[in-house]
Motif scaffolding. Structure first.
Motif, PDB file in Angstrom:
ATOM      1  N   ARG A   1      -9.351  31.130 -19.130  1.00 16.72           N
ATOM      2  CA  ARG A   1      -8.413  30.392 -19.971  1.00 16.72           C
ATOM      3  C   ARG A   1      -7.171  31.265 -20.156  1.00 16.72           C
ATOM      4  NH1 ARG A   1     -11.710  28.669 -23.910  1.00 16.72           N
ATOM      5  NH2 ARG A   1     -11.939  26.735 -22.703  1.00 16.72           N
ATOM      6  N   LEU A   2      -5.996  30.716 -19.869  1.00  9.83           N
ATOM      7  CA  LEU A   2      -4.759  31.479 -19.928  1.00  9.83           C
ATOM      8  C   LEU A   2      -4.118  31.409 -21.304  1.00  9.83           C
ATOM      9  CD1 LEU A   2      -3.139  30.510 -16.501  1.00  9.83           C
ATOM     10  CD2 LEU A   2      -4.799  32.310 -17.011  1.00  9.83           C
ATOM     11  N   ASP A   3      -3.083  32.226 -21.481  1.00 11.87           N
ATOM     12  CA  ASP A   3      -2.416  32.249 -22.782  1.00 11.87           C
ATOM     13  C   ASP A   3      -1.667  30.961 -23.075  1.00 11.87           C
ATOM     14  OD1 ASP A   3      -0.487  32.666 -20.873  1.00 11.87           O
ATOM     15  OD2 ASP A   3       0.417  34.408 -21.836  1.00 11.87           O
ATOM     16  N   ASP A   4      -1.426  30.116 -22.056  1.00 13.46           N
ATOM     17  CA  ASP A   4      -0.794  28.816 -22.297  1.00 13.46           C
ATOM     18  C   ASP A   4      -1.815  27.733 -22.643  1.00 13.46           C
ATOM     19  OD1 ASP A   4      -2.027  28.249 -19.877  1.00 13.46           O
ATOM     20  OD2 ASP A   4      -0.168  27.912 -18.765  1.00 13.46           O
ATOM     21  N   GLY A   5      -3.087  28.129 -22.723  1.00 13.76           N
ATOM     22  CA  GLY A   5      -4.148  27.190 -23.087  1.00 13.76           C
ATOM     23  C   GLY A   5      -4.797  26.483 -21.919  1.00 13.76           C
ATOM     24  N   SER A   6      -4.281  26.673 -20.721  1.00  7.00           N
ATOM     25  CA  SER A   6      -4.839  25.987 -19.559  1.00  7.00           C
ATOM     26  C   SER A   6      -6.112  26.666 -19.075  1.00  7.00           C
ATOM     27  CB  SER A   6      -3.818  25.922 -18.423  1.00  7.00           C
ATOM     28  OG  SER A   6      -3.465  27.235 -17.990  1.00  7.00           O
ATOM     29  N   ASP A   7      -7.058  25.874 -18.567  1.00 13.81           N
ATOM     30  CA  ASP A   7      -8.325  26.369 -18.030  1.00 13.81           C
ATOM     31  C   ASP A   7      -8.312  26.279 -16.511  1.00 13.81           C
ATOM     32  OD1 ASP A   7      -9.167  26.726 -20.605  1.00 13.81           O
ATOM     33  OD2 ASP A   7     -10.474  24.957 -20.650  1.00 13.81           O
ATOM     34  N   HIS A   8      -8.842  27.304 -15.872  1.00 17.16           N
ATOM     35  CA  HIS A   8      -8.912  27.348 -14.414  1.00 17.16           C
ATOM     36  C   HIS A   8     -10.333  27.751 -14.030  1.00 17.16           C
ATOM     37  CE1 HIS A   8      -4.442  27.220 -13.976  1.00 17.16           C
ATOM     38  NE2 HIS A   8      -4.529  27.697 -15.200  1.00 17.16           N
ATOM     39  N   TYR A   9     -10.977  26.907 -13.235  1.00 19.79           N
ATOM     40  CA  TYR A   9     -12.389  27.116 -12.916  1.00 19.79           C
ATOM     41  C   TYR A   9     -12.563  27.639 -11.490  1.00 19.79           C
ATOM     42  CZ  TYR A   9     -13.539  24.805 -17.262  1.00 19.79           C
ATOM     43  OH  TYR A   9     -13.655  24.495 -18.593  1.00 19.79           O
ATOM     44  N   ALA A  10     -13.651  28.360 -11.273  1.00 17.57           N
ATOM     45  CA  ALA A  10     -13.934  28.941  -9.961  1.00 17.57           C
ATOM     46  C   ALA A  10     -15.424  29.185  -9.827  1.00 17.57           C
ATOM     47  CB  ALA A  10     -13.161  30.241  -9.786  1.00 17.57           C
ATOM     48  N   ASP A  11     -15.850  29.518  -8.600  1.00 19.56           N
ATOM     49  CA  ASP A  11     -17.256  29.843  -8.360  1.00 19.56           C
ATOM     50  C   ASP A  11     -17.590  31.267  -8.807  1.00 19.56           C
ATOM     51  OD1 ASP A  11     -18.253  27.409  -6.793  1.00 19.56           O
ATOM     52  OD2 ASP A  11     -16.443  27.972  -5.669  1.00 19.56           O
ATOM     53  N   ARG A  12     -16.596  32.175  -8.736  1.00 21.94           N
ATOM     54  CA  ARG A  12     -16.781  33.553  -9.179  1.00 21.94           C
ATOM     55  C   ARG A  12     -15.520  34.016  -9.899  1.00 21.94           C
ATOM     56  NH1 ARG A  12     -20.127  32.948  -5.181  1.00 21.94           N
ATOM     57  NH2 ARG A  12     -21.955  34.238  -4.860  1.00 21.94           N
ATOM     58  N   VAL A  13     -15.701  34.949 -10.820  1.00 15.84           N
ATOM     59  CA  VAL A  13     -14.570  35.610 -11.478  1.00 15.84           C
ATOM     60  C   VAL A  13     -14.697  37.104 -11.237  1.00 15.84           C
ATOM     61  CG1 VAL A  13     -13.430  36.138 -13.671  1.00 15.84           C
ATOM     62  CG2 VAL A  13     -14.331  33.830 -13.258  1.00 15.84           C
ATOM     63  N   VAL A  14     -13.621  37.705 -10.716  1.00 18.61           N
ATOM     64  CA  VAL A  14     -13.549  39.148 -10.497  1.00 18.61           C
ATOM     65  C   VAL A  14     -12.506  39.696 -11.458  1.00 18.61           C
ATOM     66  CG1 VAL A  14     -13.033  41.001  -8.868  1.00 18.61           C
ATOM     67  CG2 VAL A  14     -14.178  38.906  -8.064  1.00 18.61           C
ATOM     68  N   CYS A  15     -12.928  40.597 -12.326  1.00 14.34           N
ATOM     69  CA  CYS A  15     -12.021  41.140 -13.335  1.00 14.34           C
ATOM     70  C   CYS A  15     -11.542  42.531 -12.934  1.00 14.34           C
ATOM     71  CB  CYS A  15     -12.701  41.199 -14.702  1.00 14.34           C
ATOM     72  SG  CYS A  15     -11.604  41.789 -16.011  1.00 14.34           S
ATOM     73  N   ASN A  16     -10.232  42.651 -12.731  1.00 14.42           N
ATOM     74  CA  ASN A  16      -9.610  43.942 -12.461  1.00 14.42           C
ATOM     75  C   ASN A  16      -8.984  44.513 -13.732  1.00 14.42           C
ATOM     76  OD1 ASN A  16      -6.909  45.126 -10.239  1.00 14.42           O
ATOM     77  ND2 ASN A  16      -8.634  46.213 -11.133  1.00 14.42           N
ATOM     78  N   GLY A  17      -9.240  43.843 -14.859  1.00 13.18           N
ATOM     79  CA  GLY A  17      -8.795  44.390 -16.134  1.00 13.18           C
ATOM     80  C   GLY A  17      -9.751  45.464 -16.615  1.00 13.18           C
ATOM     81  N   ASP A  18      -9.326  46.224 -17.594  1.00 11.62           N
ATOM     82  CA  ASP A  18     -10.157  47.257 -18.192  1.00 11.62           C
ATOM     83  C   ASP A  18     -11.490  46.658 -18.645  1.00 11.62           C
ATOM     84  OD1 ASP A  18     -10.352  50.008 -19.594  1.00 11.62           O
ATOM     85  OD2 ASP A  18     -10.746  48.579 -21.190  1.00 11.62           O
ATOM     86  N   VAL A  19     -12.593  47.262 -18.210  1.00 12.46           N
ATOM     87  CA  VAL A  19     -13.901  46.655 -18.437  1.00 12.46           C
ATOM     88  C   VAL A  19     -14.243  46.579 -19.919  1.00 12.46           C
ATOM     89  CG1 VAL A  19     -15.140  48.852 -18.091  1.00 12.46           C
ATOM     90  CG2 VAL A  19     -16.330  46.686 -17.719  1.00 12.46           C
ATOM     91  N   ALA A  20     -13.913  47.623 -20.676  1.00 16.85           N
ATOM     92  CA  ALA A  20     -14.218  47.611 -22.114  1.00 16.85           C
ATOM     93  C   ALA A  20     -13.386  46.551 -22.833  1.00 16.85           C
ATOM     94  CB  ALA A  20     -13.967  48.992 -22.716  1.00 16.85           C
ATOM     95  N   PHE A  21     -12.110  46.477 -22.500  1.00 12.52           N
ATOM     96  CA  PHE A  21     -11.247  45.468 -23.117  1.00 12.52           C
ATOM     97  C   PHE A  21     -11.719  44.073 -22.762  1.00 12.52           C
ATOM     98  CE2 PHE A  21      -7.769  42.486 -23.250  1.00 12.52           C
ATOM     99  CZ  PHE A  21      -7.084  42.812 -24.405  1.00 12.52           C
TER     100      PHE A  21
END
Length: 493
Positions: free
Chosen positions: A258-278
């Motif tokens: 879910r983005l900061d504009d409120g829109s939702d985007h769906y996928a089969d997998r999510v890969v997070c390159n953001g800080d893991v703790a955050f």
């Protein structure tokens, strides 16, 4: 129908995973908070100067070559890497220096110049770190999802005494106090304390010995742009200025973002390159988390933070004692690091990494000008330092030190500058507590005990970057992208 992958963030780990997946036919979209790619490798442009925001030491170029070859492309068609020698010029608090050369013969001559009695000791140190490298390097691109994976390497860790702190490990072979620092500083490159980061991380020393230290012409930003270009040529899409505010969890799996504009985007997998703790703490409601509760995240140990001042001058400093990469040790080195890592106190003293890339690549500065980047390790935000107040004070202290010791008339010649501090790492790069490289490297936060590349809490959620296995540094972060891509491709085979 092709499977869809969403990648959060476009740092080296995110781009590496995205390229590998796109090359295998996945529909991959990257959502990037900032206006261009790079994450910590973001490049600032100020008054005609190009300042690399983050990693400037590039080792293991074969990893970039491997990434491009997997797509049928050649890395050199996208960006150029040039070897540096010496890798670093390292100064003690008196201004004496040691040139950290690539070739062993040159290196031994430098040791002999400082302290001839340490030549034989270094040769033993080199052989020992070589054994550590040969045994543990193969594990850097393999996941550690089971405790048994970790237990397999414990006997070798014990046998090679790779559990000892890096400084103590070097001190067993080296007598000279300055050389002890020279041969144990590498944990600082991954935001670890040389006095307690285990010697297993001395494999970084042999990474450099094996493949050298390189510079990307045009700066690290040129490397990032080359990776982004390759990804888009493979059909990948990068959405800029789009911040992920939540990872959508449905029935125990990551279903999208879910983005900061409120829109939702769906996928089969999510890969997070953001800080893991955050990401766990702020992108996933705690009600869904089992292992990574707020309490668990708060009790993990984190790396140091950084103050970085980027500056350009209207004159060249080619007659200075500086080289491309410079490391300047303080007299009270051990106390400084204890204050940063253990006490979380901002010291009056500092040790510095000074980057002078225009000595190698004049194109990143206007003609007749010099480009610099000076980095000072500082404690994370637990120190309570008010950086909005401290930032100009700290910057002026560093400027005065450099002017008095290395760059005469510096302040009179400044024509461009920019700085970042722990607040930048927290607020712009979404790093928990402002930690520059996320989770601190230690025995109990490595391998199986480090946050996993595949989420322990949720199906279809993966992590790349400095906070997960195998750790911080460009080679390790690229390896995390390789691990995640291989996991996903294998699962779908």
């Amino acid at each position: 129908m092709r499977k869809q992958i969403i990648v959060i963030g476009s740092g080296f780990g995110g781009l590496g995973a995205a390229i590998r997946l796109a090359a295998k036919g996945y529909d991959v979209e990257i959502f990037e908070k900032r206006d261009k790619p790079g994450g910590r490798g973001y490049q600032y442009e100020v008054n005609g100067f190009k300042f690399d925001g983050g990693p400037t030491v590039i080792t293991a170029p074969y990893m970039f070559d491997e990434l491009f070859e997997g797509t049928g492309k050649k890395r050199e068609d996208y960006f150029s890497l040039v070897p540096l020698d010496p890798f670093y010029r390292i100064f003690d608090h008196h201004g004496n220096h040691f040139d950290y050369f690539h070739h062993l013969d040159d290196f031994l001559k430098e040791i002999e110049r400082i302290n001839p009695k340490d030549v034989k000791g270094y040769q033993k140190f080199d052989r020992h770190t070589r054994k550590i490298f040969e045994l543990f390097h193969p594990y850097t691109d393999k996941p550690f999802y089971k405790l048994n994976d970790m237990m397999k390497i414990v006997p070798d860790v014990m046998r090679l005494q790779a559990f000892a702190g890096a400084y103590l490990f070097a001190a067993r072979y080296i007598r000279d106090p300055f050389l002890r620092r020279v041969f144990s500083f590498h944990p600082l490159l991954i935001c670890g304390n040389p006095f307690d980061t285990p010697a297993i991380f001395t494999l970084i020393v042999q990474f450099e010995r094996e493949w050298g230290v390189h510079y990307g012409l045009g700066g690290t930003g040129a490397v990032v742009r080359g990776l982004a270009k390759l990804f888009e040529e493979l059909g990948g899409i990068i959405h800029y200025n789009m911040e992920v505010k939540e990872i959508i969890i449905e029935k125990g799996r990551a279903a999208g973002v879910r983005l900061d504009d409120g829109s939702d985007h769906y996928a089969d997998r999510v890969v997070c390159n953001g800080d893991v703790a955050f990401a766990y703490r702020h992108l996933i409601p705690e009600q869904y988390r089992k292992k990574y509760t707020n309490l668990h995240i708060d009790h993990m140990r984190y790396s140091m933070s950084l103050f970085v001042w980027y500056f350009g001058t209207k004159k060249r400093y080619l007659d200075s004692p500086l080289r491309h990469h410079n490391i300047i040790f303080t007299k009270n080195y051990r106390k400084l690091l204890s204050n940063i890592f253990n006490k979380h106190i901002l010291s009056d003293d500092f040790s510095l990494y000074l980057h002078m890339p225009s000595i190698t690549d004049p194109t990143i500065a206007p003609e007749g000008c010099e480009s610099f980047y000076v980095l000072s390790p500082v404690p994370i935000l637990d120190s309570g330092t008010d950086w909005e107040v401290m930032e100009p004070i700290y910057r002026d202290k560093i400027a005065q030190f450099l002017e008095e010791n290395y760059l005469p008339d510096l302040r009179a010649n400044l024509i461009a500058e920019h700085s970042i501090d722990p607040l930048h790492f927290q607020n712009t790069l979404n790093s928990y507590k402002g930690a520059a490289f996320s989770v601190k490297p230690s025995l109990l936060q490595s391998g199986y005990f480090r946050p996993h590349n595949k989420s322990e809490d949720f199906n279809d959620l993966y992590f790349v970057g400095a906070g997960v296995h195998p750790g911080a540094g460009v080679p390790a972060v690229l390896s995390s992208g390789k691990i995640v891509a291989q996991d996903i491709i294998t699962e779908d085979a």
